[in-house]
Design an enzyme around this catalytic site. Structure first.
Site, PDB file in Angstrom:
ATOM      1  N   SER A 100      27.693  84.625   5.795  1.00 18.89           N
ATOM      2  CA  SER A 100      27.308  83.207   5.795  1.00 18.89           C
ATOM      3  C   SER A 100      25.881  83.129   6.331  1.00 18.89           C
ATOM      4  CB  SER A 100      28.243  82.431   6.737  1.00 18.89           C
ATOM      5  OG  SER A 100      27.719  81.158   7.048  1.00 18.89           O
ATOM      6  N   TYR A 104      33.015  81.570  14.822  1.00 13.93           N
ATOM      7  CA  TYR A 104      32.564  81.774  13.434  1.00 13.93           C
ATOM      8  C   TYR A 104      31.201  82.471  13.416  1.00 13.93           C
ATOM      9  CZ  TYR A 104      31.759  80.526   8.496  1.00 13.93           C
ATOM     10  OH  TYR A 104      31.519  80.560   7.133  1.00 13.93           O
TER      11      TYR A 104
HETATM   12  P1  NAD Z   1      38.606  78.586   1.277  1.00  8.95           P
HETATM   13  O1  NAD Z   1      39.304  77.889   2.399  1.00  8.95           O
HETATM   14  O2  NAD Z   1      38.499  77.893  -0.036  1.00  8.95           O
HETATM   15  O3  NAD Z   1      39.294  80.020   1.042  1.00  8.95           O
HETATM   16  C1  NAD Z   1      39.627  80.848   2.126  1.00  8.95           C
HETATM   17  C2  NAD Z   1      40.540  81.938   1.654  1.00  8.95           C
HETATM   18  O4  NAD Z   1      40.827  82.810   2.779  1.00  8.95           O
HETATM   19  C3  NAD Z   1      41.884  81.435   1.144  1.00  8.95           C
HETATM   20  O5  NAD Z   1      42.321  82.214   0.050  1.00  8.95           O
HETATM   21  C4  NAD Z   1      42.796  81.666   2.335  1.00  8.95           C
HETATM   22  O6  NAD Z   1      44.169  81.782   1.983  1.00  8.95           O
HETATM   23  C5  NAD Z   1      42.234  82.959   2.892  1.00  8.95           C
HETATM   24  N1  NAD Z   1      42.607  83.181   4.293  1.00  8.95           N
HETATM   25  C6  NAD Z   1      42.234  82.486   5.381  1.00  8.95           C
HETATM   26  N2  NAD Z   1      42.848  82.949   6.483  1.00  8.95           N
HETATM   27  C7  NAD Z   1      43.613  83.970   6.089  1.00  8.95           C
HETATM   28  C8  NAD Z   1      44.500  84.859   6.749  1.00  8.95           C
HETATM   29  N3  NAD Z   1      44.773  84.768   8.066  1.00  8.95           N
HETATM   30  N4  NAD Z   1      45.134  85.807   6.036  1.00  8.95           N
HETATM   31  C9  NAD Z   1      44.910  85.889   4.706  1.00  8.95           C
HETATM   32  N5  NAD Z   1      44.090  85.101   4.004  1.00  8.95           N
HETATM   33  C10 NAD Z   1      43.462  84.135   4.706  1.00  8.95           C
HETATM   34  O7  NAD Z   1      37.154  78.967   1.851  1.00  8.95           O
HETATM   35  P2  NAD Z   1      35.764  79.290   1.138  1.00  8.95           P
HETATM   36  O8  NAD Z   1      34.875  78.143   1.374  1.00  8.95           O
HETATM   37  O9  NAD Z   1      35.958  79.774  -0.247  1.00  8.95           O
HETATM   38  O10 NAD Z   1      35.249  80.498   2.069  1.00  8.95           O
HETATM   39  C11 NAD Z   1      35.373  81.856   1.709  1.00  8.95           C
HETATM   40  C12 NAD Z   1      34.434  82.704   2.566  1.00  8.95           C
HETATM   41  O11 NAD Z   1      33.093  82.254   2.359  1.00  8.95           O
HETATM   42  C13 NAD Z   1      34.703  82.605   4.068  1.00  8.95           C
HETATM   43  O12 NAD Z   1      34.536  83.868   4.672  1.00  8.95           O
HETATM   44  C14 NAD Z   1      33.617  81.653   4.545  1.00  8.95           C
HETATM   45  O13 NAD Z   1      33.283  81.879   5.885  1.00  8.95           O
HETATM   46  C15 NAD Z   1      32.481  82.002   3.609  1.00  8.95           C
HETATM   47  N6  NAD Z   1      31.499  80.924   3.464  1.00  8.95           N
HETATM   48  C16 NAD Z   1      31.847  79.698   2.980  1.00  8.95           C
HETATM   49  C17 NAD Z   1      30.877  78.698   2.854  1.00  8.95           C
HETATM   50  C18 NAD Z   1      31.199  77.328   2.278  1.00  8.95           C
HETATM   51  O14 NAD Z   1      30.316  76.441   2.328  1.00  8.95           O
HETATM   52  N7  NAD Z   1      32.372  77.108   1.740  1.00  8.95           N
HETATM   53  C19 NAD Z   1      29.568  78.971   3.267  1.00  8.95           C
HETATM   54  C20 NAD Z   1      29.262  80.233   3.769  1.00  8.95           C
HETATM   55  C21 NAD Z   1      30.230  81.206   3.868  1.00  8.95           C
END
Ligand code: NAD
Length: 308
Positions: free
Chosen positions: A190, A203
């Site tokens: 991130s 985080y």
């Molecule tokens: P999301 O909530 O849509 O998806 C998260 C996924 O992680 C889901 O499939 C969930 O089931 C899984 N997950 C969470 N905890 C878990 C656990 N304990 N065991 C197994 N699976 C688990 O989130 P997203 O926005 O797609 O984020 C995905 C990644 O991208 C993350 O690492 C997040 O930090 C990173 N990210 C997101 C953003 C954003 O703006 N959405 C920005 C930067 C980084």
């Protein structure tokens, strides 16, 4: 994954309702139906990813699901994992089968538990005896709170999912990659891997940690045919961002588009969110032969946020 202070945005107990909705929205991914590699003319500097085995954590939703689509579109067999209702998982598998004709398997695991990560790596061998070729560490969630009141259990869960689980996947999968003299490890970090924001102690600590882990693994695997990189997105157009925009719209009596513009302008000079498809295409590049010398990098995809 920013959010209103004190709320679990996408935590262990709050996934399921969010998840079902997000899958429906994500069902509109627009990756073209896979063409088989044999029908393409790949130059020597490109790779046909046909039948490479890709494990994408957190692929039942958001970015991970998009990345899994992108890799399957390139011909990879994909292992999906993450939380989700049975019918949602089935819908994902059916969609992959219909669109890409590649193998798509779901293996559940709660990544807060080290034993489940290790069990999952063993389970992969039941489907793919050669093991994983492409590992995308993506699963994550968020909890925001001032550091003085940050709950210990949330700290531990965030560190487990965002840092310890990726470490364990890498540790257990790397031997097969080394044996095959080829592998790709992509850590979805991130902007918070290189910048901090208040109220996100766990985080930010975990994301900085995975950037460091990425560099160490890259050095240890240099010249082995395996690369390890971190991708550092800014705000991505996922249900998490959409929820925050809606909250701002409700609070300030703005239209959704006005609120989105205002929200993003505070972070992204581009005033645009990062598209899931854009990230998926970028992961495909990092996994290609054209990226053989790309290793140990932490690449921001953030509309200019970190250039400020
Ligand atoms: P999301 O909530 O849509 O998806 C998260 C996924 O992680 C889901 O499939 C969930 O089931 C899984 N997950 C969470 N905890 C878990 C656990 N304990 N065991 C197994 N699976 C688990 O989130 P997203 O926005 O797609 O984020 C995905 C990644 O991208 C993350 O690492 C997040 O930090 C990173 N990210 C997101 C953003 C954003 O703006 N959405 C920005 C930067 C980084």
């Amino acid at each position: 994954m920013a959010s209103a202070a004190g709320k679990v945005v996408s935590g262990l107990r709050t996934f399921r309702p969010l998840l079902s909705g997000s899958i429906k929205k994500n069902a509109a991914f627009c990756f073209p139906i896979a063409q088989k590699c044999q029908s393409r003319n790949f130059s020597s500097s490109q790779i046909c990813m046909d039948k490479k085995v890709a494990l994408v954590t957190g692929s039942t939703s958001g970015i991970g699901l998009g990345v899994a689509h992108g890799l399957a579109q390139k011909g990879c067999n994909v292992i999906i994992t993450g939380f989700g209702e049975e019918d949602v998982i089935k819908a994902i598998k059916d969609e992959f089968k219909e669109k890409y004709q590649s193998q798509c398997e779901y293996i559940p695991a709660d990544l807060t538990r080290a034993s489940e990560v290790e069990r999952m790596v063993r389970d992969v061998k039941d489907f793919f005896p050669g093991g994983v070729d492409i590992l995308v560490n993506n699963a994550g969630f968020q909890h925001v709170s001032p550091v003085e009141s940050f709950p210990n259990d949330k700290w531990e869960a965030l560190l487990s999912v965002l840092l310890t689980a990726p470490f364990l996947f890498i540790k257990n999968i790397l031997p097969d990659m080394r044996a095959k003299k080829w592998g790709r490890i992509v850590n979805i970090a991130s902007v918070h891997g290189v910048r901090a924001s208040p109220n996100k102690a766990a985080y930010v600590a975990a994301k900085h940690g995975i950037v460091g882990l990425t560099k160490v693994v890259a050095l240890e695997t240099a010249s082995s045919g395996v690369t390890c990189n971190a991708i550092c997105p800014g705000f991505v157009d996922t249900p998490i961002l959409q929820g925050q925009v809606q909250t701002l719209a409700d609070k300030e009596s703005l239209s959704y588009q006005e609120a989105k513009g205002k929200f993003l302008a505070a972070y992204h000079p581009s005033r645009e969110a990062v598209g899931i498809n854009e990230l998926a295409e970028f992961v495909n590049f990092v996994c290609s032969e054209n990226a053989n010398q790309l290793t140990g990098a932490s690449i921001v995809v953030d509309g200019g946020w970190t250039a400020k």
